[in-house]
Scaffold this active site. Structure first.
Site, PDB file in Angstrom:
ATOM      1  N   CYS A  75     139.705  35.410 -44.994  1.00  0.00           N
ATOM      2  CA  CYS A  75     140.834  34.505 -45.284  1.00  0.00           C
ATOM      3  C   CYS A  75     141.010  33.267 -44.405  1.00  0.00           C
ATOM      4  O   CYS A  75     140.876  32.143 -44.874  1.00  0.00           O
ATOM      5  CB  CYS A  75     142.137  35.292 -45.224  1.00  0.00           C
ATOM      6  SG  CYS A  75     142.181  36.763 -46.234  1.00  0.00           S
ATOM      7  N   HIS A 133     148.598  30.971 -43.549  1.00  0.00           N
ATOM      8  CA  HIS A 133     147.591  31.606 -42.687  1.00  0.00           C
ATOM      9  C   HIS A 133     146.819  30.621 -41.801  1.00  0.00           C
ATOM     10  O   HIS A 133     145.652  30.848 -41.455  1.00  0.00           O
ATOM     11  CB  HIS A 133     146.588  32.411 -43.541  1.00  0.00           C
ATOM     12  CG  HIS A 133     146.025  33.601 -42.818  1.00  0.00           C
ATOM     13  ND1 HIS A 133     144.984  34.363 -43.304  1.00  0.00           N
ATOM     14  CD2 HIS A 133     146.354  34.147 -41.625  1.00  0.00           C
ATOM     15  CE1 HIS A 133     144.703  35.321 -42.455  1.00  0.00           C
ATOM     16  NE2 HIS A 133     145.526  35.220 -41.426  1.00  0.00           N
TER      17      HIS A 133
HETATM   18 CA    CA Z   1     141.138  36.431 -48.519  1.00  0.00          CA
END
Ligand code: CA
Length: 479
Positions: A75, A133
């Site tokens: 990610c 994120h």
């Molecule tokens: Ca991911």
């Protein structure tokens, strides 16, 4: 005097007309990103059991990429690649941010100008919705990285059912846990202010995307850039009953939940397409769909025919389903087989937006727009890299045209991933010079990597120091 005034007026209206024309030429850009979606988990890319009619329709009217890669197989670094247009290894962001509260106060270095900033400066109305994120402190917040609007959550994931996560959050807050409360349970936010989301989160994000598109539609002279980052189908695995009911033939429980989560995204895409049409923006919007990394079969994903899973430098780790859709501008009903990278989006978007890229900005991707028109490779003879550091060693891979070198253990292997996407027929022994040449080129690239600025978990940092990582002297060693 009057004559001059009229001349001036004429020049002015010509100028205004050309501005309007130029604006009309610059597309809106809508990125729809999914999270941990497998290569075979959408209809247009080969899913036999999960239905995604709305994504499939867009894909069928656009160009489907067969060899689209992320800059990293998980990610955080993958998203850092999308935003910066650079390999995350070059600015120390090759690990997910620390798991500790507020990501340890860290974030993607502010010196890295995001594509959102470039488009915002070029006059675009910009929005980020969903998972971020990339840092939680104010200087890393989307509103300070080029996004006029942000709705979502700043950490790496979220629970889906508000009636459950809100209750857990309130209970833990009453217990005085506050900073220790898991980010997946925290309230969502809108431009830095907590909000009370009442819908299943995927539906909430789709609703906010529609709101953004409607707001953008009020001023047609200002194009928009929307980065819609669904956290689905990332864990926790939570689907609505009615979405799972769409799949009576799926008996595996995990697959059924996973399918329901993907289906919710697809339902959202229909609402988004409808709102683009209703606001007269559909024909001038480039839609780009892909996932940030490969799926996890243990949670119900399917990367077939690719081997590997999220986190691997095998194809299943970072090769993603992807399409571009823009009526009359992106070839319809086409498949694009050449290797492309999520790093290509930055220069492609900037050029379509006629935006100015800062002079000192380094980019690792290519503007692929003209290659899409001609069906030719945007990088003949050039490499796309993947490096994932594990505890004590590094996995590495590089693709050049149809060939891919990969090292996950002791030796380098070579695959023709066009003919052999499953990476089963190692041809390294047949082409030793090609392997040597490709490994040498990748080693030279590795010199641009810098030390990580953080580690996701404590043990990664300990191992990094104790095992003298990244151990490239071993990684690029040929027996
Ligand atoms: Ca991911």
């Amino acid at each position: 005097m009057k004559q001059k005034f009229i001349q001036g007026l004429c020049a002015f209206s010509v100028l205004m007309a050309s501005v309007a024309y130029a604006e009309a030429e610059r597309p809106n850009i809508l990125v729809i990103l999914t999270d941990d979606m497998g290569y075979a988990d959408v209809g247009f890319n080969g899913s036999k059991d999960i239905k995604t009619p709305n994504l499939d329709k867009l894909a069928g009217e656009g160009t489907v990429f067969k060899s689209a890669y992320n800059a990293h197989p998980f990610c955080g670094p993958s998203r850092a690649g999308i935003m910066t247009g650079r390999y995350p290894h070059k600015f120390g962001s090759q690990f997910n941010l620390p798991r500790s509260s507020r990501s340890g106060g860290l974030g993607i270095p502010v010196e890295e100008t995001y594509i959102s900033k470039v488009l915002q400066k070029a006059g675009y109305f910009t929005g980020a919705i969903g998972k971020w994120h990339l840092g939680e402190e104010p200087e890393f917040h989307p509103n300070n990285r080029g996004f006029d609007e942000f709705y979502g959550f700043l950490n790496g994931g979220h629970d889906y059912f508000p009636e459950k996560f809100s209750a857990s959050y309130q209970r833990q807050k009453k217990q005085g846990l506050d900073h220790a409360i898991f980010g997946y349970l925290r309230p969502l936010e809108h431009n830095g202010k907590e909000v009370e989301e009442k819908e299943y989160v995927t539906d909430g994000l789709s609703r906010e995307a529609v709101n953004f598109i409607e707001k953008a539609g009020e001023d047609k002279n200002q194009p928009f850039f929307l980065y819609l980052a669904y956290n689905a189908p990332h864990s926790p695995m939570q689907a609505k009953e009615e979405d799972m009911a769409q799949f009576p033939n799926i008996t595996d429980k995990k697959r059924k939940i996973y399918a329901g989560m993907v289906y919710a995204v697809d339902r959202g895409v229909k609402r988004i397409v409808d709102s683009l049409k209703a606001t007269g923006q559909y024909d001038n919007t480039l839609i780009v769909f892909f996932s940030d990394n490969g799926g996890k079969p243990t949670l119900g994903a399917n990367n077939a025919p690719l081997q590997g899973r999220k986190g691997d430098v095998l194809e299943g780790g970072y090769r993603t389903p992807m399409f571009f859709h823009w009526p009359n501008h992106i070839p319809a009903g086409k498949t694009f087989v050449h290797p492309t990278s999520s790093l290509d989006l930055y220069p492609t978007f900037a050029n379509l937006a006629k935006a100015e890229i800062p002079k000192d900005k380094k980019l690792d991707g290519k503007d692929i727009f003209s290659s899409l028109q001609t069906g030719s490779s945007p990088r003949p003879g050039e490499m796309i890299y993947a490096v994932r550091h594990r505890l004590g060693f590094s996995e590495a891979a590089a693709r050049r045209d149809n060939w891919k070198i990969i090292k996950r253990g002791k030796t380098w292997q070579l695959f023709d991933v066009d003919k052999d996407p499953s990476e089963t027929n190692d041809q390294a022994a047949k082409h030793p010079f090609m392997v040597r040449e490709m490994v040498a080129e990748m080693e030279a690239w590795s010199w641009t990597n810098i030390q990580p600025k953080w580690f996701h978990i404590h043990q990664e940092g300990v191992q990094w120091r104790e095992k003298a990582m990244p151990r490239y002297h071993e990684t690029f060693f040929l027996e």
